[in-house]
Design an enzyme around this catalytic site. Structure first.
Site, PDB file in Angstrom:
ATOM      1  N   LYS A  54       0.842  -1.202   0.000  1.00 17.60           N
ATOM      2  CA  LYS A  54       0.000   0.000   0.000  1.00 17.60           C
ATOM      3  C   LYS A  54       0.874   1.247   0.000  1.00 17.60           C
ATOM      4  CE  LYS A  54      -3.840  -2.254   2.306  1.00 17.60           C
ATOM      5  NZ  LYS A  54      -4.351  -2.729   3.584  1.00 17.60           N
ATOM      6  N   GLN A  98      -4.764  -1.315   9.746  1.00 20.67           N
ATOM      7  CA  GLN A  98      -4.678  -2.673   9.200  1.00 20.67           C
ATOM      8  C   GLN A  98      -5.266  -3.696  10.186  1.00 20.67           C
ATOM      9  OE1 GLN A  98      -3.373  -3.514   6.031  1.00 20.67           O
ATOM     10  NE2 GLN A  98      -4.236  -5.514   6.528  1.00 20.67           N
ATOM     11  N   ASP A 121     -11.240   3.017   4.257  1.00 21.67           N
ATOM     12  CA  ASP A 121     -11.611   1.599   4.213  1.00 21.67           C
ATOM     13  C   ASP A 121     -13.129   1.422   4.188  1.00 21.67           C
ATOM     14  OD1 ASP A 121      -9.822  -0.437   3.956  1.00 21.67           O
ATOM     15  OD2 ASP A 121      -9.248  -0.495   6.070  1.00 21.67           O
TER      16      ASP A 121
END
Ligand code: NAP
Length: 295
Positions: A54, A98, A121
């Protein structure tokens, strides 16, 4: 018959180059550099790989990238403090924590602490709710990537029967909701579904998001269906090595389906591309600049 292989890597490269062009324009016309922060807690090797990828993709797109690593022993307060700092940082437009988090950290409390406008997200309950009722929202990257590939392959999805196997908050449910938004007739299947093969055989679009290697067999698939395999499972391969496989038994499915995403090289690359696109969106929203359209 042999299915068309939907090349997620090639598709993701196209999306990423559009994002890069958009970032260049934002910098030139508005002096705005979108920024993405990724918070990684603990030592999970797979998470380290995701976060590194990422970071590389964010920098390649010309955006600011910040990576915050905390030890496996980090407390919930420490994680929440980092999130609060990033919420207040005007150079950061997207925050991604994460998952999974270590057990002493309450995942929901952390996700809910992220400013919804920076929730790239799309896991914050505000974004989940807004998306469910059709309001502008940050939508989870994996299902968005799947929809983009489906629309690219099939055009208008109206009226198609879609079956989503898996009902997680991060993939299955938002996937079903997006398919409904595209006017599909949607069935959500899960571990209690009766006669899953028969349910799947009704699908023009079959999305597998389960986490069980090769579970969906060839004879579960309607001939000509489009199959999106979200699963990522590491299994034993040849010569003592391991390999990645999806939730769909690819070798069987490709003989029956009309089109199928491979694992690896299907949904995964699109997830990262959509994360970058969501970060640009978040930066535009924060600065009240018109958002680019990606699909
Ligand atoms: P999850 O939270 O574990 O959810 C799995 C879902 O599968 C649950 O709804 C579960 O049903 C259902 N399920 C389990 N066993 C089943 C069975 N035998 N028959 C039917 N349904 C069954 O997983 P997730 O986070 O959604 O992830 C799913 C997969 O996608 C994993 O392999 C993950 O690694 C992968 N993934 C990939 C990406 C990507 O970018 N490529 C992104 C996210 C996730 P119940 O609800 O009834 O328990």
């Amino acid at each position: 018959m042999s299915a068309e292989i939907i090349d997620g890597r090639a598709f993701a490269l196209k999306v990423r180059s559009r994002v890069t062009a958009q970032v260049t324009t934002l910098k030139k016309q508005h002096g705005l550099t979108p920024g993405l922060a990724v918070v990684l807690v603990g030592d999970d090797p797979a998470s380290h790989v995701y976060v590194r990828n990422k970071n590389i993709a964010t920098v390649e797109a010309g955006m600011k990238s910040e990576e915050i690593r905390l030890p496996d022993t980090a407390s919930q307060e420490e994680v929440l403090e980092i999130v609060a700092r990033l919420n207040a940082d005007e150079s950061i437009h997207g925050i991604l924590v994460q998952l999974p988090l270590p057990k002493q950290v309450d995942e929901k409390a952390v996700l809910d602490a992220i400013d919804p406008i920076k929730d790239v997200d799309g896991f914050h309950v505000i974004n989940t709710g807004r998306q469910a009722v059709g309001l502008p929202a940050m939508v989870p990257c994996t299902p968005v990537g799947c929809i983009m590939m489906l629309k690219d392959k099939l055009g208008d999805l109206s009226g198609l029967n879609a079956v989503v196997v898996g009902r997680s908050n991060i993939v299955g449910k938002p996937m079903a909701s997006l398919l409904l938004g595209e006017n599909c007739t949607v069935t959500i299947a899960h571990s209690r579904t009766r006669d899953l093969p028969e349910v799947c055989r009704n699908a023009d679009i079959l999305v597998a998001a389960v986490g069980r290697p090769n579970m969906v067999r060839g004879d579960w698939i309607k001939p000509g269906a489009t199959v999106i395999d979200v699963g990522v499972n590491r299994i034993d391969g040849d010569n003592g090595k391991t390999k990645l496989v999806g939730d769909v038994c690819f070798d069987e499915a490709k003989e029956i389906a009309g089109a199928i995403t491979p694992v690896p090289g299907g949904v995964g690359p699109m997830t990262i591309a959509c994360l970058l696109a969501n970060t640009v969106k978040a930066a535009c929203r924060a600065s009240e600049i018109e958002e680019p359209a990606y699909s």
